[in-house]
Design an enzyme around this catalytic site. Structure first.
Site, PDB file in Angstrom:
ATOM      1  N   GLN A  66     -11.790  -7.498 -10.425  1.00  0.00           N
ATOM      2  CA  GLN A  66     -12.917  -7.176 -11.309  1.00  0.00           C
ATOM      3  C   GLN A  66     -14.173  -7.980 -11.000  1.00  0.00           C
ATOM      4  O   GLN A  66     -15.207  -7.766 -11.633  1.00  0.00           O
ATOM      5  CB  GLN A  66     -12.512  -7.396 -12.779  1.00  0.00           C
ATOM      6  CG  GLN A  66     -11.456  -6.422 -13.270  1.00  0.00           C
ATOM      7  CD  GLN A  66     -11.931  -4.967 -13.324  1.00  0.00           C
ATOM      8  OE1 GLN A  66     -13.136  -4.675 -13.271  1.00  0.00           O
ATOM      9  NE2 GLN A  66     -10.998  -4.038 -13.399  1.00  0.00           N
ATOM     10  N   THR A 120      -0.535   2.507   9.718  1.00  0.00           N
ATOM     11  CA  THR A 120      -1.803   2.978  10.294  1.00  0.00           C
ATOM     12  C   THR A 120      -2.911   2.867   9.253  1.00  0.00           C
ATOM     13  O   THR A 120      -2.731   3.240   8.094  1.00  0.00           O
ATOM     14  CB  THR A 120      -1.645   4.438  10.778  1.00  0.00           C
ATOM     15  OG1 THR A 120      -0.581   4.450  11.728  1.00  0.00           O
ATOM     16  CG2 THR A 120      -2.918   4.953  11.428  1.00  0.00           C
ATOM     17  N   CYS A 177      -0.128   3.512 -24.943  1.00  0.00           N
ATOM     18  CA  CYS A 177       0.964   4.262 -25.551  1.00  0.00           C
ATOM     19  C   CYS A 177       2.277   3.838 -24.901  1.00  0.00           C
ATOM     20  O   CYS A 177       2.488   4.057 -23.718  1.00  0.00           O
ATOM     21  CB  CYS A 177       0.726   5.753 -25.366  1.00  0.00           C
ATOM     22  SG  CYS A 177       1.762   6.708 -26.443  1.00  0.00           S
TER      23      CYS A 177
HETATM   24  N1  PLP Z   1      -6.037  -6.249 -10.883  1.00  0.00           N
HETATM   25  C1  PLP Z   1      -6.970  -5.994 -11.823  1.00  0.00           C
HETATM   26  C2  PLP Z   1      -7.609  -7.136 -12.555  1.00  0.00           C
HETATM   27  C3  PLP Z   1      -7.337  -4.680 -12.099  1.00  0.00           C
HETATM   28  O1  PLP Z   1      -8.249  -4.439 -13.038  1.00  0.00           O
HETATM   29  C4  PLP Z   1      -6.700  -3.634 -11.401  1.00  0.00           C
HETATM   30  C5  PLP Z   1      -7.000  -2.227 -11.707  1.00  0.00           C
HETATM   31  O2  PLP Z   1      -7.377  -1.890 -12.817  1.00  0.00           O
HETATM   32  C6  PLP Z   1      -5.750  -3.966 -10.405  1.00  0.00           C
HETATM   33  C7  PLP Z   1      -5.443  -5.280 -10.181  1.00  0.00           C
HETATM   34  C8  PLP Z   1      -5.051  -2.910  -9.609  1.00  0.00           C
HETATM   35  O3  PLP Z   1      -5.916  -2.393  -8.618  1.00  0.00           O
HETATM   36  P1  PLP Z   1      -5.568  -0.993  -7.904  1.00  0.00           P
HETATM   37  O4  PLP Z   1      -5.861   0.073  -8.906  1.00  0.00           O
HETATM   38  O5  PLP Z   1      -6.491  -0.936  -6.733  1.00  0.00           O
HETATM   39  O6  PLP Z   1      -4.154  -1.048  -7.503  1.00  0.00           O
END
Ligand code: PLP
Length: 388
Positions: free
Chosen positions: A178, A236, A324
């Site tokens: 994030q 790949t 949910c």
């Molecule tokens: N880590 C955080 C803090 C995330 O907000 C997210 C996705 O929302 C992920 C990991 C997972 O990333 P990805 O959707 O690329 O697998």
């Protein structure tokens, strides 16, 4: 009806420039970057260029970048790869507010005999660093702590934490999914060993991510097979995705200032007006240390899902703090860990903005929110019983 997209922590739109740059790598330059012929070799050069662009955004060496399929894969690789490289250490330290991409892996490892410590947070979502320090010992293989929380936007003092952890000879990983593209990074000057990012959170496509591995960090490969990524991640390469991510990183570097000025201003305006016009609302998380694009607001006596449905009627996309589970609505593990009361956690909404949002979109939402909350409270059994 136009879509107003305030759910950028879930995923982002692909930037036009990114989409354009990816185009040739589907039907024209479709060679395998590992091939010996010139056709494939030219594609290999584009992967190299993308690696350099990602490294520029992170402030690291291109050789420290491993391309992966998503943030989840990067997180798993960091955790499993470290444990396999350090088989005599059986303890992992993390936090209760991690994304499931980290938390589920740690909990699974716990069921396989590892010791897992999940650090708690206070009511603003902040960590107690003395608790972390107290937990560091010779058994600890890895500390994995996110750079910023996806639900509240709360930023952890990652540099300070990395310093504390690595000075004890312990590997430090951060899930920066994030943060990348929202906050400047300079990994060449940081003790962080491992860092995960995900393309679709920064206007690149879904299906591409990165694990940064600081030179000298011991890490066993997670996916075995071919020799791609210098033997560190078989499979790949997703060439169009990687090229797109390279372009997205270049754009992110150009837009970092905007993220922290214009986008932040829009977020602040949205938040401030909503708090002012909707009674019994409050922000979740530490507003002093927060991503510039995120606000998580609780509205007492209403369900987050109901707010989302009414926002959706106006084309406004946001997300709620409940999930949910087995047919019932469970407040998020993040808000629970912060001790947010049940009713407030149920009525929480996350708005996450991007550079594509406009002042008109924010003003339209500001206009609709009080009406939505008022209508829902008129139907709420809580409010009716209070009025009796
Ligand atoms: N880590 C955080 C803090 C995330 O907000 C997210 C996705 O929302 C992920 C990991 C997972 O990333 P990805 O959707 O690329 O697998």
């Amino acid at each position: 009806m136009n879509t107003i997209y305030f759910d950028n922590n879930a995923t982002t739109r692909v930037a036009d420039e990114v989409y354009e740059e990816m185009q040739p790598y589907f039907c024209r330059q479709y060679g395998n970057p590992s091939s010996m012929h010139t056709f494939g070799g030219q594609v290999g050069l584009q992967v190299r260029e993308a690696r350099e662009r990602v490294a520029r955004l992170l402030g690291c060496d291109p050789g420290e970048i491993i391309f992966a399929s998503c943030g989840t894969e990067s997180d798993s690789t960091a955790i499993h790869g470290t444990l396999e490289a350090l088989p005599h250490r059986r303890k992992i330290i993390t936090t209760r507010v991690e994304h499931p991409a980290v938390l589920a892996v740690c909990r699974d490892l716990e069921s396989h005999g590892y010791t897992v410590v999940e650090l708690g947070v206070d009511k603003l979502g902040r960590l107690d660093l003395s608790e972390l320090e107290h937990q560091l010992d010779d058994e600890t293989a890895l500390v994995t702590i996110m750079s910023a929380n996806n639900e509240t936007g709360v930023i952890f003092p990652i540099e300070q934490i990395a310093q504390m952890v690595t000075s004890r000879g312990i590997v430090f990983h951060t899930d920066a999914v994030q943060v990348v593209g929202k906050i400047p990074l300079n990994l060449s000057k940081s003790p962080i060993n491992l860092l995960s990012l995900s393309g679709h959170k920064l206007h690149a496509p879904k299906g591409v991510g990165v694990l940064y591995v600081k030179k000298g960090t011991r890490l066993a490969p997670f996916l075995l097979g071919g020799h791609q990524e210098s033997g560190r991640r078989a499979g790949t390469e997703n060439v169009p995705g990687i090229v797109g991510l390279g372009k997205a990183c270049e754009l992110a570097l150009q837009h970092l200032d905007e993220e922290n000025t214009r986008v932040k201003h829009l977020r602040d305006r949205l938040e401030e007006r909503i708090l002012r016009t909707c009674p019994d609302s409050r922000v979740n998380g530490d507003t002093e240390s927060r991503l510039p694009n995120t606000t998580n607001i609780s509205f007492e006596y209403v369900e987050g899902e109901a707010i989302l449905l009414l926002l959706d009627r106006y084309g406004i996309c946001a997300s709620s703090g409940s999930a949910c589970t087995s047919g019932s609505l469970e407040p998020s593990h993040v808000l629970r860990a912060m001790g947010v009361p049940f009713t407030a956690a149920h009525g929480s909404i996350r708005f996450s903005l991007s550079r594509y949002n406009t002042e008109e979109e924010v003003d339209f939402t500001i206009e609709k929110m009080p009406e939505i909350i008022r209508r829902l409270r008129e139907l709420s059994p809580f409010v009716q019983s209070r009025a009796r």
